[in-house]
Design a protein around this motif. Sequence first.
Motif, short mmCIF file in Angstrom:
data_model
loop_
_atom_site.label_atom_id
_atom_site.label_comp_id
_atom_site.label_asym_id
_atom_site.label_seq_id
_atom_site.Cartn_x
_atom_site.Cartn_y
_atom_site.Cartn_z
N SER A 34 99.30 51.17 16.45
CA SER A 34 99.74 51.88 15.49
C SER A 34 99.28 53.39 15.39
N ILE A 35 100.30 54.31 15.30
CA ILE A 35 99.76 55.68 15.52
C ILE A 35 100.37 56.76 14.17
N ASP A 39 93.87 61.17 11.55
CA ASP A 39 93.03 60.12 11.14
C ASP A 39 93.29 60.11 9.35
N LEU A 40 92.88 58.77 8.92
CA LEU A 40 93.31 58.55 7.55
C LEU A 40 92.34 59.10 6.64
N VAL A 48 95.06 52.94 16.26
CA VAL A 48 94.36 51.90 16.23
C VAL A 48 95.31 50.90 17.06
N THR A 49 94.58 49.84 17.38
CA THR A 49 95.43 48.82 18.41
C THR A 49 94.69 47.48 17.79
N GLY A 50 95.70 46.39 17.69
CA GLY A 50 95.31 45.28 17.32
C GLY A 50 95.75 44.90 16.04
N ILE A 51 96.11 43.70 15.65
CA ILE A 51 96.67 43.41 14.53
C ILE A 51 95.75 43.57 13.30
N ARG A 118 104.86 53.89 15.13
CA ARG A 118 104.53 55.62 15.18
C ARG A 118 105.21 56.18 13.89
N PHE A 119 104.22 57.07 13.23
CA PHE A 119 104.63 57.76 11.96
C PHE A 119 104.83 59.15 12.05
#
Length: 122
Positions: A34-35, A39-40, A48-51, A118-119
């Motif tokens: 998820s990109i 940074d939030l 980040v990677t992984g569920i 990707r957002f």
Amino acid sequence: MAAIDDVARDFTAMLRLGQFEAAGERYWADAVTSIEPADLPTGTPAFVTGIDAARGKAKFRFGEGRIDELGIDGPFVTGDQFALFLDMLITDPVSGDAQPFTEIAIFTVRDGRIVEERFFYD
């Protein structure tokens, strides 16, 4: 295995119903990436990677505010990807302030699962 058109339509239908978490749980691959553009505010990295990481990011994005209005254009499918244009009005539950939020989201699908999201937004 679901065709990308089926994944894109069902995922989008779930979002339109406000089922953000359920849509992710149904379609994210275990190793989804998820990109975000940056940074939030919580310190979560833009990439980040992984569920579990995707769940945490989604909880921040959709758990912190109430989505009062949601417009979705799409899905627009090409190859192994689909795109959505999302236009939202998000209300902060503490202050009551409503902020418009617009983004473009692009999802890559393999074997019936979303392997990358990707957002794009300001």
